[in-house]
Each structure stands twice: as C-alpha cells, then as structure tokens.
Design an enzyme around this catalytic site. Structure first.
Site, mmCIF file in Angstrom:
data_model
loop_
_atom_site.group_PDB
_atom_site.id
_atom_site.type_symbol
_atom_site.label_atom_id
_atom_site.label_comp_id
_atom_site.label_asym_id
_atom_site.label_seq_id
_atom_site.Cartn_x
_atom_site.Cartn_y
_atom_site.Cartn_z
ATOM 1 N N LYS A 133 4.584 4.552 2.616
ATOM 2 C CA LYS A 133 4.287 3.244 2.062
ATOM 3 C C LYS A 133 4.103 2.223 3.177
ATOM 4 O O LYS A 133 4.605 2.398 4.283
ATOM 5 C CB LYS A 133 5.411 2.788 1.122
ATOM 6 C CG LYS A 133 5.523 3.648 -0.136
ATOM 7 C CD LYS A 133 6.611 3.135 -1.070
ATOM 8 C CE LYS A 133 6.656 3.969 -2.351
ATOM 9 N NZ LYS A 133 7.713 3.494 -3.293
ATOM 10 N N VAL A 134 3.370 1.140 2.851
ATOM 11 C CA VAL A 134 3.123 0.064 3.798
ATOM 12 C C VAL A 134 3.723 -1.220 3.225
ATOM 13 O O VAL A 134 3.534 -1.525 2.051
ATOM 14 C CB VAL A 134 1.617 -0.128 4.066
ATOM 15 C CG1 VAL A 134 1.400 -1.198 5.125
ATOM 16 C CG2 VAL A 134 0.978 1.182 4.503
ATOM 17 N N ASP A 150 -11.417 10.198 12.738
ATOM 18 C CA ASP A 150 -11.318 9.881 11.313
ATOM 19 C C ASP A 150 -11.920 8.513 11.005
ATOM 20 O O ASP A 150 -11.309 7.683 10.312
ATOM 21 C CB ASP A 150 -9.853 9.923 10.872
ATOM 22 C CG ASP A 150 -9.714 10.087 9.353
ATOM 23 O OD1 ASP A 150 -10.698 10.521 8.712
ATOM 24 O OD2 ASP A 150 -8.646 9.771 8.828
ATOM 25 N N GLY A 187 0.829 -1.196 0.000
ATOM 26 C CA GLY A 187 0.000 0.000 0.000
ATOM 27 C C GLY A 187 0.862 1.244 0.000
ATOM 28 O O GLY A 187 2.042 1.206 0.338
#
Length: 956
Positions: free
Chosen positions: A646-647, A757, A640
C-alpha cells in the site's frame, strides 16, 4: 553499595535532577499570556508547555508557534509576549473577545513570520514597531477594530507576501516613502494589498504602484479615497483583482488600464468617475466588470464589450450608455449576467439564437428600448420602465415586471446534499454530515471578496469548492470526514457561504484540530478555485471539544519534582532506579545508533534476495516517525494499493509531503524490489526521475519514502480519472520529460541503468505537469562486463515488453526504447497497449496512410488531444514512435536521439523545449478531483519467464 559508587551516582544524576526542575525558558512569557486571558485550554495547567499545552509548538525547549483559533479566548495581549524570542507563528484568529491594543513590544519578536489576528476585537493604533519584524511573510490584522493610520514602517517588511488590514477603522492617507520614511510602495514582493472596508482618505499616490511590483490583488473598496486613479496602476501587469469601488474617486479612468491583461475582476463602481468610458480592449482574462454608478460621458455601447471572451458579468448601471445593444454581446461563451439599468439604451433588443448557455439574468430597467425581438431565451429578463413595456399589448409580459428570482436578489438555496445516504436523526446541537453521521461541526462563514461569477445557482462551482476544501484538509493530515456549504449570499460587497467541517470517525474535534483547521484557513494555506477569488474566513467559537485528560505526563519536570519531594529517606532507592533507567536508555540509544549507522543489521540475505542494499546517501526513517507522519498508517492517508503493498501520504515536520510505499510482509518480490529501488534511486538524481527521500527497514517492515508527486500517473490523466486534460502541447512536454529521464539513466548514470518497466502508470505528473519516471523495482545496472546486453529472466509489463528481449532474454537499453515507443502511441490514443485483443502498435501500423491528414489516424486518436486545432509536428511524432518500436533493437534510435527528435518536433509546434513549464495542473483540469496515486504500486508487472507464448506479446 560502596561510598565511591554512591558519590559517582550523585555526580552523574544531580545535573539531571537540576535540569528536570528548571522551567522552560519561555514559561514566564506563556504564563503572562495565560494570566491575561480567560478560557485558555485546560491543558495549560501542566508543567511542560512544549509537550502538554494545546496550541503550543516548540523546537527543543523554545516556543516557536502559538495557534489558538476559535478558542473563545477573552482578554488582552500581554507585553511580555516579547520574551518568546524564538516565536515564528502567532495565530489568535476568530477569538472575538480578545481586545485592547497590540503592545509595541511585539516588534521584538524578530523571528516572527506569521502574525494572524483575523476576526478578533483588537483596537487602537497599529504599533509602528511592527515594521521591525523583518522576517514577516503573513500579516493579517483584518476584521478587528484598529484605528489610526497605516504605519509607514510596514514598508520595511521586504519579505512580506500577504498584507491584509481590511474591515477595520483605519483612516488617513495611504503611506508611501519620501526619503526619510518608508511606505507601501517599497513592498515590491508583496502580492496582496487588502485594505477594503476602512476609512482611508486622501488621494491614491502615483508613487504607490510601479512596474517592479508583484501585486496580484489590490483591494481598496469601501473607503473614503478621493482624487484620480493613478496611471501607474497600469504598470503592475501581474494584477489579477482590482477593487476601488465605493470611494469618492473622480476624473478620467487611466487609458493604460487595458495593459492589465491578467486582470480577472475589475470593480470601479460607486465613485464619481467622469470622462469617456475607458477601453478594455485586450483584457481577455476579464471575467467580472463593474463600473456602475459613475458619471461617464454619454456614449454609445462600446464595441469592446463583445471582445471580452472571458466575461461572465457586466455591471454598468447608471453609466450614461446609449444606443442599441449588439446581438453578439450575448454570445460571449461564459456570460452569466448583464445589468445595464438606468442608462439610455434604445432601439430593438435582440438576444439572438446563439446566446451563452450560462446566461441567467439580463436587467435593462429604466432605459429607452422600444422593441423586444423574442427568441429562445427564457431565463430572467427585466425590461420594466422601458417604452416597450408601456404598450398595451406587451405591458403584461413577464419581462415587464421586476423579477423576484433569487438570482436577481443575490441569494441561492444551495445546500450540500447527502452522499448517497439517508440523513441521521441527531441529538440537539449535533448535525447530520454529508456522510450521514451525527457530529458537532466546526462552523463559520467563507467570505469571497471578488468572485468572477454571478450565477449563484450553479451547483458545480460549489461542489468544486467542497472538493478543494476536503482535499486540502486531508492532505494536511487533518481528521476531517466531510464539509458542507449552504446559503450562498451575494450582498453589495462580497459573496458569503456558510461552512461546516465535520470530524472523522467521531462526533467532535479536539482543540488542536480546531486550531489547525482555523490556521489552514486564516493563513491562506487553502487555495480556493480561481473563480472564487480572494477570501477570508470568519470562524465561530467551537464549544463542543473532545475531552482530553489533563493529567500531567511523567515529563522530566514532573519527575524532578517527585524526586525532590521524596528525597529524604528514599534517595538511595531512587538513585538506584535512575541508574537502571539510565543504563537501559544508554543501551537503547546504542542500539538505535547502531541501527542508524547500519539500518540493515537485521537483513536476512537468504530470505530477502541476496545481500543488504548498498546505500548512496538515502535517509533512514524510524517506523515510529513514519507512523506519526501518516497518522499511524490510517485509511484516510491511504492513496494507493497493489500487489507490492500500500501507498500512504505523509507529512514531514517541515511541511513537505511524501509518499510512503509499504511492502506486504513476507513478500519475496517486494524484498527484491525494495533493495533494487534503494540502490538505484539513491545514486541517481534528475528532475525527470522521482526522488527517493529515504527508507525504513525495521520490525520486519520494508518502506520506501518518495517525493510526493501530486497529479498522479500519466495513465490517470489519459483515462480521465484525474480530471486533468492533456492537449497536444502538453503531451509533447510529457514525452520529452520522460525521454530525458530515460536518457539520463542510459547515458549519464554511473553505471548505466535499464529501467525495464516503462509504462503510463510509471510516469508521474507533478504540480506543473512535468513528467517524472517512477518505480525502479525491476531496473538493472549495466556492469562493465555486460557490454552490449544483460542475459536475464524476462520481466516487464504486457504490451510494453520488447519482443526481441522476450525471445532472446538479452536485455539492452533498446528494450526501454521499445517500451517508450509504445508509450508515445498511448499518449496520442489514450488506449491501453493491448485492448480487446488489439495491439496498439499493430493498429497504428495497419491504419497509417502517410499521404493523408494526420496519417489517417483520426479514428484512433484521443479526442481531448485537441483535434479541432492543428497538431503541428504530429506526423514526425508518429514516425519517431514507430522507429522506437522497430522489431530489431539495432534499428531503434537511442534515447538521446529520441530527446533531440522530440525537441525538434516541439520547436516545429512553436514550443521552447528548454523552458520550464509555467502552467499548473489547474490550467488543464476538466473537473476538480483529488488525485489518488502519488506513487503507483506495481499492479501490472510480471515475471514473463515461461508465462505466455510469444504470440501473446508480438504484433500480429
């Protein structure tokens, strides 16, 4: 240097030098194995087995794992293997030239959990001492040449999960306990009995099965068993696959067999069973039924044939069936194959107009059918040697000839096609991969022992298997580029498929990679789609290894030897050098210790949004560790990306999967979110909140490590991206899980927390589709002085944002309630909160008519919610959602009130709100796809202070 200093240095370093020249305590045991084997890896000449020998893994200085799949090893197993007393894993699979007997001393490996010798050529009797391996979980001795009897002592292995001794020459009776000896009946927690293709004889003991067992696979096909099928088999209601075909069983089939309602595949063919045909009424999971070639009493076609709603394959050749086939048999929704050859079926054959779309083969040779009522069915039908084909006007019809179609002879021409590319022209022995890269693949045969389908021409089932294989390899950090399947072949016993595994970014694998790929398949770590059933892999020897330098590393052992050889005149220089190295390492160790005790020693409060995070037990990781767990943050591990960074997917040494969120450098917003998430997630723990595993703040890098949540975001499932289908019941469970997570934050966390959120990309689904609230980068603590609200800049995501909070800049817990209400509407519509200028809250309010079915909202609802069934509690759910999005926060319920309301709705819908979900994501998949976002980057989150006028977010 003075005499005292020299003496001091000698006293300090002589123990180090002595240790450096001492062998690994398991070295002699490994050398005995090496002496008895040919073709061991070239690296097995280095001095330190624990760091330099391929296939060897250690904990400290002790050998705990040997994995040497497909290495081409030749020789026998030394009895000195017993010296490896800490060994837990032994996998020598697919080395067909490993021969001889297993040494009885193998029973001294008391810590062994996995003994895997698939596809070797070991022979002789299996030593009774194997029953001493009390920690054993996996015992796979299949596809060897073992003879003699099954050791009764195996019954002592109380932790055994997988027991596979198939495809050997084992003989004699099945052992059960008798008071003085053990037996297989004692394996109450074992789930797999695989004993097919042996020479077992005698009757199947009644005592072998009991209601206390957890068995799911019982495979005794192709043996020499006699006597009756024990009625106790019907007590094991966990069973999914049963094979007793190709034996010499006699007598009646137990009448309680239809208690096995979870059985998917049942094979009783090629025996001498007699009496009435047993009833299978109620076996609604049954997909594959084969009772061919028995001596049942002549009987009419049973009515229960047409009630098996999951049936794909009906094989009843030579079973004495008579009468006319009911037309509704062919309407079973999943039916693919009907083979009723050599029976007494008569009358008119009518397939009807509503037959299954999957029906590929109807074989009714050698029956007494006098008429065929033609319809729309145009796939393979064989009526040869029936009276209808003896008539002159029908004898030339295609159905009067024996088909040569590949479906009827058990083969298929399927081959994995290129992925939108042109296959490369490769040098000899190399093969073009599905991604059109030339390479030397690792090859072998996947053998499926009880598939639940018979349509070998269905390409989608093979694509699903390919996707599962590739996802499994990559999720275990294996550098695999692609996989290819070819030549499905259904013999008399099993389904075989050729497998090719291609390396990533180069043209060949190294030995370590081959052993890990082999282990993933031999150890059953890979789980195929359920329709393929149990499997075994037969790996080929891999000869095209990537060459790796075998030059010994400068390990402690080699340093000790070098120092010893050069001791003479240079001892003083060496001691000075060692003193310098020692001082440097001590300094570095002190620095590292300081970093661990205070990982934020380099935190710049001016640059990174305030003081350093306050920790509540989160684990610190070094950057080197995380690089190792993610293959140096490779693109293959990236799952991701977004504005934050980034993941990456990572794999801890324990096997636990993690998700690592890596911030972009110089990101001020990232620094603030980094600090907030550490402080908040390290202090909250709840099953409906994503857990923070740890963090890394080093080299200017900011990394957060979370538990890996495998089924991605709720948004992925609602949009169809994940391939997971959420029905009404599942959406209620997701709503409840999310609500419980928020209620915990608001009312049980100390101090309370406002998430700020809540949205569908910040709700993740685990492997049982339980909801977990994620991404606390914008969250706020409610301090004692804040009382009713916090005055703060407006932050959140458009569409979910509380209008009252936007207008007043006063944040309350009811702001989360508003966002959750929007999420509830998104759950039933699968629409984004703002889509094509329309706001979902306003659209529902405008369309809703309370006196009509489903409040007149059918046009807004997601079709995959299951509109064909009654959505019990739906209206109360909509009422609750609209209360959550009331304009004034004081008119909205609290999250604990929301939890109670949803629990009431679930009870109304027939669900137990307090039960853990037992279903897995596989139960809700429309298409098998790898998930992409175990932890979602924050793509849609904005600071709203001055960003847009109220008209952009308020309902119109």
């Amino acid at each position: 240097m003075g005499q005292k200093t020299l003496v001091f240095l000698l006293l300090v370093f002589m123990p180090i030098l002595a240790m450096a020249t001492t062998y690994n305590p398991d070295f002699l045991g490994l050398m005995s194995l090496k002496d008895d084997w040919k073709n061991t890896p070239p690296s097995w000449t280095a001095l330190d087995p624990c760091s330099e020998w391929e296939g060897i893994e250690c904990t400290g200085s002790r050998v705990t794992s040997i994995k040497l799949s497909s290495m081409g090893l030749e020789g026998t197993m030394s009895g000195e293997i017993q010296t490896l007393s800490e060994l837990q894993m032994l996998d020598l699979s697919y080395n067909k030239d490993l021969t001889g007997e297993l040494p009885p001393s193998i029973g001294n490996l008391k810590k062994l959990t996995n003994l895997i010798l698939v596809g070797c050529s070991f022979s002789g009797t299996i030593p009774d001492t194997i029953g001493s391996l009390e920690q054993l979980v996996f015992l796979s001795l299949n596809s060897n040449k073992f003879s003699g009897r099954i050791p009764p002592s195996i019954g002592n292995l109380s932790k055994l999960y997988w027991l596979d001794m198939a495809d050997n020459n084992l003989e004699g009776p099945i052992p059960v306990s008798n008071g003085s000896t053990s037996g297989l009946d004692m394996l109450l927690h074992t789930k797999h009995f695989h004993f097919g293709k042996n020479k077992l004889s005698g009757e199947i003991p009644e005592k072998l099965f009991s209601s206390s067992m957890k068995l799911i696979h019982v495979l005794f096909e192709s043996n020499e068993l006699t006597g009756k099928i024990p009625s106790t088999l019907g007590l094991v209601q966990t069973l999914e696959v049963v094979r007793f075909d190709r034996n010499n069983l006699v007598g009646k089939v137990p009448s309680n067999l239809n208690n096995l309602t979870s059985v998917n595949e049942l094979y009783l063919s090629n025996n001498k069973l007699s009496g009435p045909l047993p009833s299978m009424t109620g076996m609604n999971s049954l997909a594959y039924l084969d009772m061919s070639n028995n001596s049942f009493d002549v009987s009419k076609i049973p009515t229960w044939f047409s009630t098996l709603t999951s049936l794909t394959t009906l094989m009843m050749e030579s079973t004495g069936l008579g009468g006319e086939l009911p037309v509704d048999l062919f309407s079973l929704p999943s039916l693919q194959t009907v083979v009723l050859k050599n029976n007494q079926v008569n009358g008119t054959l009518d397939i009807g107009t509503t037959y299954s779309n999957h029906l590929q083969l109807i074989d009714l040779q050698y029956n007494s059918i006098t008429e065929y009522k033609k319809g729309l069915y145009n796939d393979t039908l064989i009526l040869a040697n029936n009276p209808v084909c003896l008539e002159t006007d029908t004898g030339t019809e295609s159905y009067c000839k024996v088909s040569t179609d590949s479906q009827s002879d058990g083969t298929s021409t399927y081959t994995t096609l290129p992925n939108n590319c042109v296959p490369s022209t490769c040098s000899p022995n190399q093969i073009s991969s599905p991604n059109c890269r030339c390479a030397y693949p690792y090859t072998g045969i996947l053998e499926f022992r009880a598939p639940s389908f018979s349509d070998l021409g269905n390409k989608s089932i093979y694509k699903e298997l390919e996707n599962k294989l590739l996802t499994s390899f990559q999720s275990h950090q294996l550098l695999v580029d692609s996989v290819a399947l070819s030549n499905p072949k259904k013999g008399s016993i099993y389904l075989d498929l050729n497998l090719e595994v291609f390396p990533y970014s180069r043209n060949r694998f190294n030995r370590t990679e081959i052993s890990e790929i082999g282990f993933l398949l031999s150890n059953q770590t890979f789980k195929p789609p359920k329709s393929f059933g149990p499997f075994v892999f037969h790996g080929d020897e891999y000869e095209n290894y990537q060459v790796i330098s075998t030059e010994p590393k400068k390990s402690k052992s080699s340093i000790g030897i070098i120092i010893g050889a050069a001791a003479g005149g240079s001892v003083l220089v060496l001691l000075l050098l060692l003193a310098g190295v020692y001082a440097f390492r001590q300094k570095r160790r002190a620095e590292r210790s300081s970093e661990i005790s205070n990982p934020f020693v380099h935190w710049d409060s001016n640059k990174i949004s305030g003081d350093a995070p306050q920790l509540k037990g989160a684990r610190w990781f070094s950057y080197e560790e995380l690089a190792r767990y993610t293959n140096n943050f490779s693109a293959a591990n990236e799952i991701g990306s977004g504005g934050y960074g980034k993941v990456y997917r990572g794999n801890l040494p324990t096997g636990e999967l993690i998700a690592i969120k890596k911030a972009e450098k110089e990101s001020k917003q990232g620094g603030l979110e980094f600090k907030t998430e550490i402080e908040l997630l390290s202090r909250v723990h709840h099953k409906n909140l994503v857990s923070l595993v740890g963090f890394c703040f080093e080299r200017g890098e900011q990394l957060l490590i979370y538990e890996y949540v495998p089924n991605g975001t709720l948004k992925d499932s609602l949009s169809g991206k994940s391939g997971i289908r959420l029905d009404w019941m599942r959406r209620l469970k997701v709503s409840l899980g999310t609500a419980k997570g928020l209620a915990y934050l608001h009312e049980l966390a100390n101090p309370p927390i406002i998430h700020r959120d809540i949205k569908s990309t910040n709700v993740l689904l685990d492997d049982h589709l339980n909801a977990k609230v994620a991404d606390f980068g914008l969250s706020k603590l409610i301090g004692e002085d804040d009382k009713d609200h916090i005055t703060t800049q407006v932050k959140g995501t458009m569409g979910y944002l509380d209008p009252e909070y936007y207008m007043s800049q006063q944040l309350t817990e009811k702001s989360d309630v508003y966002s959750f209400g929007v999420l509830m509407l998104e759950l039933i519509t699968a629409r984004r909160p703002i889509e094509k200028g329309k706001y979902i809250v306003r659209e529902v309010q405008k369309t809703l008519v309370k006196n009509q079915d489903l409040y007149n909202l059918q046009g807004l609802l997601d079709p995959s919610i299951g509109l064909a069934t009654k959505l019990r509690g739906f209206e109360k759910y909509v009422d609750l959602a609209l209360r959550c999005v009331e304009e004034a926060g004081s008119d909205r319920p609290t999250m604990s009130e929301v939890v109670k309301e949803i629990e009431n709705i679930m009870e109304l819908a027939g669900l137990n709100p307090n039960a853990e979900s037992a279903s897995t994501s596989a139960s809700y998949e429309d298409v098998s796809k790898p998930t992409s976002y175990p932890y979602p980057p924050n793509k849609e989150t904005f600071d709203y202070s001055g960003a847009f006028p109220p008209s952009k977010i308020e309902p119109q």
